[in-house]
Design a protein around this motif. Structure first.
Motif, PDB file in Angstrom:
ATOM      1  N   GLY A 136      32.710  18.524  31.326  1.00 25.52           N
ATOM      2  CA  GLY A 136      33.023  18.961  29.972  1.00 25.52           C
ATOM      3  C   GLY A 136      32.011  19.920  29.379  1.00 25.52           C
ATOM      4  O   GLY A 136      32.159  20.348  28.232  1.00 25.52           O
ATOM      5  N   LYS A 137      30.992  20.290  30.146  1.00 27.65           N
ATOM      6  CA  LYS A 137      29.978  21.213  29.647  1.00 27.65           C
ATOM      7  C   LYS A 137      30.537  22.633  29.604  1.00 27.65           C
ATOM      8  O   LYS A 137      31.076  23.128  30.587  1.00 27.65           O
ATOM      9  CB  LYS A 137      28.738  21.172  30.537  1.00 27.65           C
ATOM     10  N   VAL A 138      30.398  23.281  28.461  1.00 27.95           N
ATOM     11  CA  VAL A 138      30.890  24.645  28.286  1.00 27.95           C
ATOM     12  C   VAL A 138      29.768  25.630  28.590  1.00 27.95           C
ATOM     13  O   VAL A 138      28.642  25.477  28.112  1.00 27.95           O
ATOM     14  CB  VAL A 138      31.405  24.870  26.851  1.00 27.95           C
ATOM     15  N   GLN A 139      30.082  26.618  29.400  1.00 25.88           N
ATOM     16  CA  GLN A 139      29.112  27.657  29.749  1.00 25.88           C
ATOM     17  C   GLN A 139      29.671  29.013  29.338  1.00 25.88           C
ATOM     18  O   GLN A 139      30.868  29.272  29.486  1.00 25.88           O
ATOM     19  CB  GLN A 139      28.820  27.633  31.250  1.00 25.88           C
ATOM     20  N   ASN A 140      28.802  29.870  28.846  1.00 24.99           N
ATOM     21  CA  ASN A 140      29.219  31.181  28.358  1.00 24.99           C
ATOM     22  C   ASN A 140      28.727  32.325  29.241  1.00 24.99           C
ATOM     23  O   ASN A 140      28.645  33.463  28.788  1.00 24.99           O
ATOM     24  CB  ASN A 140      28.719  31.384  26.921  1.00 24.99           C
ATOM     25  N   ASP A 141      28.414  32.022  30.487  1.00 21.16           N
ATOM     26  CA  ASP A 141      27.995  33.068  31.415  1.00 21.16           C
ATOM     27  C   ASP A 141      29.162  34.014  31.682  1.00 21.16           C
ATOM     28  O   ASP A 141      30.320  33.602  31.731  1.00 21.16           O
ATOM     29  CB  ASP A 141      27.525  32.462  32.737  1.00 21.16           C
ATOM     30  N   LYS A 142      28.849  35.293  31.885  1.00 20.23           N
ATOM     31  CA  LYS A 142      29.872  36.307  32.154  1.00 20.23           C
ATOM     32  C   LYS A 142      29.782  36.726  33.621  1.00 20.23           C
ATOM     33  O   LYS A 142      28.735  37.177  34.083  1.00 20.23           O
ATOM     34  CB  LYS A 142      29.666  37.531  31.249  1.00 20.23           C
ATOM     35  N   TYR A 143      30.900  36.603  34.344  1.00 17.32           N
ATOM     36  CA  TYR A 143      30.909  36.936  35.766  1.00 17.32           C
ATOM     37  C   TYR A 143      32.355  37.122  36.230  1.00 17.32           C
ATOM     38  O   TYR A 143      33.302  36.758  35.521  1.00 17.32           O
ATOM     39  CB  TYR A 143      30.222  35.834  36.584  1.00 17.32           C
ATOM     40  N   PRO A 144      32.564  37.669  37.424  1.00 18.23           N
ATOM     41  CA  PRO A 144      33.928  37.869  37.925  1.00 18.23           C
ATOM     42  C   PRO A 144      34.645  36.534  38.133  1.00 18.23           C
ATOM     43  O   PRO A 144      34.027  35.558  38.572  1.00 18.23           O
ATOM     44  CB  PRO A 144      33.713  38.587  39.261  1.00 18.23           C
ATOM     45  N   PRO A 145      35.931  36.460  37.843  1.00 18.65           N
ATOM     46  CA  PRO A 145      36.682  35.206  37.992  1.00 18.65           C
ATOM     47  C   PRO A 145      36.636  34.668  39.417  1.00 18.65           C
ATOM     48  O   PRO A 145      36.745  35.424  40.384  1.00 18.65           O
ATOM     49  CB  PRO A 145      38.116  35.614  37.618  1.00 18.65           C
ATOM     50  N   GLY A 146      36.478  33.356  39.522  1.00 11.37           N
ATOM     51  CA  GLY A 146      36.521  32.691  40.813  1.00 11.37           C
ATOM     52  C   GLY A 146      35.185  32.544  41.508  1.00 11.37           C
ATOM     53  O   GLY A 146      35.056  31.755  42.448  1.00 11.37           O
ATOM     54  N   TYR A 147      34.186  33.284  41.061  1.00 12.16           N
ATOM     55  CA  TYR A 147      32.893  33.238  41.744  1.00 12.16           C
ATOM     56  C   TYR A 147      32.253  31.857  41.679  1.00 12.16           C
ATOM     57  O   TYR A 147      31.464  31.491  42.551  1.00 12.16           O
ATOM     58  CB  TYR A 147      31.939  34.274  41.146  1.00 12.16           C
ATOM     59  N   GLN A 148      32.583  31.077  40.656  1.00 17.90           N
ATOM     60  CA  GLN A 148      31.966  29.764  40.525  1.00 17.90           C
ATOM     61  C   GLN A 148      32.436  28.792  41.606  1.00 17.90           C
ATOM     62  O   GLN A 148      31.817  27.747  41.809  1.00 17.90           O
ATOM     63  CB  GLN A 148      32.225  29.176  39.130  1.00 17.90           C
ATOM     64  N   TYR A 149      33.531  29.139  42.315  1.00 27.35           N
ATOM     65  CA  TYR A 149      34.033  28.253  43.369  1.00 27.35           C
ATOM     66  C   TYR A 149      33.673  28.749  44.766  1.00 27.35           C
ATOM     67  O   TYR A 149      33.864  28.035  45.745  1.00 27.35           O
ATOM     68  CB  TYR A 149      35.555  28.108  43.246  1.00 27.35           C
ATOM     69  N   VAL A 150      33.177  29.974  44.847  1.00 30.85           N
ATOM     70  CA  VAL A 150      32.713  30.489  46.136  1.00 30.85           C
ATOM     71  C   VAL A 150      31.474  29.698  46.557  1.00 30.85           C
ATOM     72  O   VAL A 150      30.615  29.378  45.734  1.00 30.85           O
ATOM     73  CB  VAL A 150      32.378  31.992  46.031  1.00 30.85           C
ATOM     74  N   GLY A 151      31.380  29.383  47.829  1.00 30.69           N
ATOM     75  CA  GLY A 151      30.250  28.602  48.322  1.00 30.69           C
ATOM     76  C   GLY A 151      30.487  27.106  48.286  1.00 30.69           C
ATOM     77  O   GLY A 151      29.694  26.339  48.841  1.00 30.69           O
ATOM     78  N   ASN A 152      31.585  26.681  47.656  1.00 29.45           N
ATOM     79  CA  ASN A 152      31.929  25.259  47.603  1.00 29.45           C
ATOM     80  C   ASN A 152      32.751  24.913  48.846  1.00 29.45           C
ATOM     81  O   ASN A 152      33.874  25.391  49.009  1.00 29.45           O
ATOM     82  CB  ASN A 152      32.733  24.966  46.333  1.00 29.45           C
ATOM     83  N   GLN A 153      32.197  24.078  49.705  1.00 26.61           N
ATOM     84  CA  GLN A 153      32.830  23.775  50.986  1.00 26.61           C
ATOM     85  C   GLN A 153      34.163  23.045  50.850  1.00 26.61           C
ATOM     86  O   GLN A 153      34.899  22.916  51.832  1.00 26.61           O
ATOM     87  CB  GLN A 153      31.869  22.943  51.849  1.00 26.61           C
ATOM     88  N   ARG A 154      34.493  22.580  49.651  1.00 26.46           N
ATOM     89  CA  ARG A 154      35.804  21.956  49.459  1.00 26.46           C
ATOM     90  C   ARG A 154      36.927  22.988  49.545  1.00 26.46           C
ATOM     91  O   ARG A 154      38.060  22.660  49.877  1.00 26.46           O
ATOM     92  CB  ARG A 154      35.880  21.278  48.086  1.00 26.46           C
ATOM     93  N   TYR A 155      36.599  24.233  49.213  1.00 27.45           N
ATOM     94  CA  TYR A 155      37.642  25.245  49.074  1.00 27.45           C
ATOM     95  C   TYR A 155      37.628  26.326  50.157  1.00 27.45           C
ATOM     96  O   TYR A 155      38.594  27.088  50.269  1.00 27.45           O
ATOM     97  CB  TYR A 155      37.523  25.914  47.701  1.00 27.45           C
ATOM     98  N   GLY A 156      36.561  26.416  50.920  1.00 24.91           N
ATOM     99  CA  GLY A 156      36.511  27.444  51.947  1.00 24.91           C
ATOM    100  C   GLY A 156      35.198  27.410  52.700  1.00 24.91           C
ATOM    101  O   GLY A 156      34.422  26.453  52.578  1.00 24.91           O
ATOM    102  N   ASN A 157      34.939  28.455  53.469  1.00 21.47           N
ATOM    103  CA  ASN A 157      33.672  28.530  54.195  1.00 21.47           C
ATOM    104  C   ASN A 157      33.304  29.990  54.447  1.00 21.47           C
ATOM    105  O   ASN A 157      34.093  30.898  54.226  1.00 21.47           O
ATOM    106  CB  ASN A 157      33.739  27.750  55.516  1.00 21.47           C
TER     107      ASN A 157
END
Length: 203
Positions: free
Chosen positions: A64-85
Motif C-alpha cells: 500500500g506504499k505510494v511512490q512518486n518516482d517517474k520511470y518507463p511503465p513496467g520497469y518495476q517488474y523487470v528483474g523479478n524472477q516471478r515474471y521472467g528472466n
C-alpha cells in the motif's frame, strides 16, 4: 496531455491505470489496464508533469506504499524472477524476457517497441536510488537524447497524436506572430507616409 485555446488555454490530462491483482493464492499478479477520460487540470499541474508523457507518475506497492518516482511503465517488474528472466542475444547483450504467461505485460505497459536491456535496468535502479526521473539513455542505442518522457525518441513514435497537436499549435503561433509583425510594419510605413505628407503640406 492536451492544450485547447489560443489566448485563454485549457489544460487536460488523460491517465492510464494499470492494476495488478493476485492470481489465486500465489504472489504473482494478473494485470489489467484502463485509459480514462480527459481530465481538466490547472496550468501549474500541467507544467509540473509536462516532461513525463507516457511515464509512470505514481505507483503503489503490495503493502500500500505510494511512490512518486517517474520511470518507463513496467520497469518495476523487470528483474523479478516471478515474471521472467534475463537472456543473452546473439551480440552478447543481456535483455529481459517475460515468461509466456506474462508476455502480455509488454502490451499492457506499452513496452512492445523494444526489449529492456540490463544496461537500461541498471541505470533505472541508479536513478531511482537518487530520487531522479529515469528517461532512458537513447545515446547508448545509437540515437540522440532520451528515450522516454515528452522529449523521448520512443514516446514520439508511440504517441504521435500529441506531437501532431503540438506542431499545429506551434504553426498557429508562428502565423499569428508573423501577422503581428506585418501589421506593425504596415502601420509604421503608413505613419511615415502621413508624416511626410503633412510636412510637405505645411511649406
Amino acid at each position: 496531455m492536451q492544450e485547447d485555446g489560443n489566448f485563454f488555454k485549457d489544460y487536460y490530462h488523460r491517465y492510464k491505470t494499470v492494476v495488478g491483482q493476485k492470481e489465486n493464492d500465489s504472489d504473482s499478479l494478473v494485470f489489467t489496464s484502463d485509459i480514462g477520460e480527459w481530465v481538466e487540470v490547472s496550468k501549474k499541474e500541467y507544467q509540473n508533469y509536462y516532461n513525463y508523457l507516457g511515464m509512470v507518475l505514481a505507483s503503489k506497492s503490495a503493502s500500500g506504499k505510494v511512490q512518486n518516482d517517474k520511470y518507463p511503465p513496467g520497469y518495476q517488474y523487470v528483474g523479478n524472477q516471478r515474471y521472467g528472466n534475463w537472456r543473452t542475444d546473439s551480440h552478447g547483450n543481456s535483455f529481459w524476457e517475460w515468461y509466456g504467461k506474462y508476455a502480455m505485460m509488454s502490451t499492457v505497459f506499452g513496452m512492445f517497441n523494444r526489449p529492456v536491456y540490463r544496461n537500461d535496468w541498471n541505470s533505472y535502479n541508479d536513478f531511482r536510488r537518487r530520487g531522479e526521473p529515469y528517461y532512458g539513455n537513447g545515446s547508448f542505442y545509437g540515437s540522440r537524447g532520451t528515450m522516454y518522457g515528452t522529449s523521448g525518441n520512443v514516446t514520439q513514435k508511440t504517441k504521435p497524436n500529441f506531437y501532431q497537436r503540438r506542431a499545429v499549435r506551434q504553426s498557429a503561433r508562428n502565423a499569428s506572430f508573423s501577422n503581428k509583425v506585418k501589421n506593425r510594419v504596415r502601420r509604421s510605413n503608413m505613419s511615415g507616409v502621413r508624416s511626410r505628407s503633412s510636412s510637405r503640406g505645411g511649406k
